[in-house]
Design an enzyme around this catalytic site. Structure first.
Site, PDB file in Angstrom:
ATOM      1  N   CYS A  28     -15.765  16.052   1.704  1.00 14.32           N
ATOM      2  CA  CYS A  28     -15.936  14.724   2.305  1.00 14.32           C
ATOM      3  C   CYS A  28     -15.672  14.846   3.797  1.00 14.32           C
ATOM      4  O   CYS A  28     -14.554  15.156   4.207  1.00 14.32           O
ATOM      5  CB  CYS A  28     -14.976  13.718   1.668  1.00 14.32           C
ATOM      6  SG  CYS A  28     -15.030  12.082   2.436  1.00 14.32           S
TER       7      CYS A  28
ATOM      8  N   GLU B 265      -6.963   3.530  -5.982  1.00 11.77           N
ATOM      9  CA  GLU B 265      -8.180   3.826  -5.229  1.00 11.77           C
ATOM     10  C   GLU B 265      -8.346   5.344  -5.221  1.00 11.77           C
ATOM     11  O   GLU B 265      -7.531   6.060  -4.632  1.00 11.77           O
ATOM     12  CB  GLU B 265      -8.105   3.261  -3.815  1.00 11.77           C
ATOM     13  CG  GLU B 265      -8.028   1.746  -3.795  1.00 11.77           C
ATOM     14  CD  GLU B 265      -8.197   1.143  -2.414  1.00 11.77           C
ATOM     15  OE1 GLU B 265      -8.165   1.919  -1.424  1.00 11.77           O
ATOM     16  OE2 GLU B 265      -8.348  -0.082  -2.324  1.00 11.77           O
TER      17      GLU B 265
ATOM     18  N   PHE C 214       0.844  -1.192   0.000  1.00 13.64           N
ATOM     19  CA  PHE C 214       0.000   0.000   0.000  1.00 13.64           C
ATOM     20  C   PHE C 214       0.878   1.241   0.000  1.00 13.64           C
ATOM     21  O   PHE C 214       1.746   1.402   0.862  1.00 13.64           O
ATOM     22  CB  PHE C 214      -0.941   0.005   1.208  1.00 13.64           C
ATOM     23  CG  PHE C 214      -2.300  -0.555   0.896  1.00 13.64           C
ATOM     24  CD1 PHE C 214      -3.421   0.244   0.940  1.00 13.64           C
ATOM     25  CD2 PHE C 214      -2.448  -1.887   0.536  1.00 13.64           C
ATOM     26  CE1 PHE C 214      -4.675  -0.264   0.644  1.00 13.64           C
ATOM     27  CE2 PHE C 214      -3.689  -2.409   0.242  1.00 13.64           C
ATOM     28  CZ  PHE C 214      -4.814  -1.595   0.282  1.00 13.64           C
TER      29      PHE C 214
ATOM     30  N   CYS D 248     -14.151  10.838   6.160  1.00 16.42           N
ATOM     31  CA  CYS D 248     -12.912  10.106   5.905  1.00 16.42           C
ATOM     32  C   CYS D 248     -12.323   9.567   7.207  1.00 16.42           C
ATOM     33  O   CYS D 248     -12.268  10.270   8.222  1.00 16.42           O
ATOM     34  CB  CYS D 248     -11.905  11.026   5.209  1.00 16.42           C
ATOM     35  SG  CYS D 248     -10.330  10.231   4.831  1.00 16.42           S
ATOM     36  N   ASP D 249     -11.862   8.317   7.180  1.00 18.72           N
ATOM     37  CA  ASP D 249     -11.273   7.684   8.368  1.00 18.72           C
ATOM     38  C   ASP D 249      -9.784   7.403   8.184  1.00 18.72           C
ATOM     39  O   ASP D 249      -9.212   6.568   8.894  1.00 18.72           O
ATOM     40  CB  ASP D 249     -12.022   6.388   8.708  1.00 18.72           C
ATOM     41  CG  ASP D 249     -11.961   5.353   7.591  1.00 18.72           C
ATOM     42  OD1 ASP D 249     -11.394   5.650   6.516  1.00 18.72           O
ATOM     43  OD2 ASP D 249     -12.478   4.238   7.793  1.00 18.72           O
ATOM     44  N   THR D 250      -9.143   8.117   7.247  1.00 23.31           N
ATOM     45  CA  THR D 250      -7.754   7.835   6.891  1.00 23.31           C
ATOM     46  C   THR D 250      -6.857   9.012   7.243  1.00 23.31           C
ATOM     47  O   THR D 250      -7.206  10.169   7.017  1.00 23.31           O
ATOM     48  CB  THR D 250      -7.639   7.553   5.382  1.00 23.31           C
ATOM     49  OG1 THR D 250      -8.480   6.454   5.051  1.00 23.31           O
ATOM     50  CG2 THR D 250      -6.204   7.207   5.008  1.00 23.31           C
TER      51      THR D 250
ATOM     52  N   CYS E  13      -5.168  15.551  -0.255  1.00 22.08           N
ATOM     53  CA  CYS E  13      -6.469  15.229  -0.840  1.00 22.08           C
ATOM     54  C   CYS E  13      -7.106  16.518  -1.336  1.00 22.08           C
ATOM     55  O   CYS E  13      -6.855  17.596  -0.778  1.00 22.08           O
ATOM     56  CB  CYS E  13      -7.370  14.553   0.196  1.00 22.08           C
ATOM     57  SG  CYS E  13      -8.973  14.007  -0.473  1.00 22.08           S
TER      58      CYS E  13
ATOM     59  N   HIS F  72      -9.610  -5.736   7.017  1.00 23.49           N
ATOM     60  CA  HIS F  72      -8.355  -5.471   7.713  1.00 23.49           C
ATOM     61  C   HIS F  72      -8.618  -4.976   9.124  1.00 23.49           C
ATOM     62  O   HIS F  72      -7.851  -5.292  10.048  1.00 23.49           O
ATOM     63  CB  HIS F  72      -7.509  -4.463   6.938  1.00 23.49           C
ATOM     64  CG  HIS F  72      -8.210  -3.195   6.592  1.00 23.49           C
ATOM     65  ND1 HIS F  72      -9.280  -3.144   5.723  1.00 23.49           N
ATOM     66  CD2 HIS F  72      -8.013  -1.919   6.993  1.00 23.49           C
ATOM     67  CE1 HIS F  72      -9.694  -1.890   5.600  1.00 23.49           C
ATOM     68  NE2 HIS F  72      -8.957  -1.141   6.374  1.00 23.49           N
TER      69      HIS F  72
END
Length: 211
Positions: A46, A117, A25, A49-51, A31, A205
């Protein structure tokens, strides 16, 4: 072109059509739909987002002077001497702010298959091998074809039927990770049962405790 990368790590793909596949990854920093700073979340396009994609301080992350240097960093994460096609997932943030033909060519020279992605607001270089688009309700979708469409569900203004006729090979609903995750999972399950064009995607995951 130089590249800013949050992190690079080896794991199993946790979501969508390629769940369970070993992959490197590569998370690009930055972003176009949110700054990544909590103080800005309420104003972001957005907001769910959880990243973590801010900065270059994650494992394997950093600033890379050129495509060859970044491709070498990806290659170093793939276990040597193994069978199976080397696979890298380019993600973010929004990877298409940085992912370019020079880097794609460098990865292909290393033997990698390249997955992407993206939020679908930008068009990718032509030579990406696998494209996964995750649309956001308040962002213009310009990338309307690919290998899989993975819709975070539910989103106000982003009902599945809005995307069901687009030119994707696979359609997934993924329950939004929030305090209402159980309710979201039940709603996504019910929708998939009623509309079998759509398949359920879970963040495996997180379920098994890997990155």
């Amino acid at each position: 072109m130089s590249y800013q990368v949050k992190e690079i790590y080896y794991t199993l793909q946790g979501e969508g059509a390629r769940t369970g596949r070993a992959a490197v990854f590569l998370r690009f920093a930055g972003c176009n739909l949110w700054s990544g700073l909590e103080r800005d979340r309420g104003r972001a396009v957005c907001q769910f987002c959880d990243t973590e994609f801010v900065g270059t301080d994650g494992p394997g992350g950093g600033k890379f002077a050129d495509a060859a240097a970044l491709a070498r960093a990806v290659q170093e994460k793939w276990p040597p001497g193994q069978h199976g096609k080397p696979y890298v997932v380019c993600t973010g943030g929004e990877p298409l702010l940085q992912l370019d033909k020079a880097f794609i060519d460098a990865l292909h020279e290393q033997g990698f298959e390249i997955g992407l992605e993206t939020n679908g607001t930008l068009l990718p270089p032509a030579s990406v091998d696998w494209i996964c688009v995750s649309p956001k309700a308040n962002a213009e979708l310009v990338l309307k074809r690919g290998n899989e469409l993975k819709l975070i569900y539910p989103q106000d203004g982003a009902q599945p039927e809005r995307y069901a006729t687009l030119a994707f090979d696979n359609f997934f609903l993924q329950p939004m990770d929030s305090p209402q995750r159980e309710d979201n999972t039940r709603a996504a399950t019910d929708y998939c049962l009623a509309h079998p064009q759509w398949r359920l995607s879970l963040q495996t995951h997180k379920l098994i405790g890997i990155r």
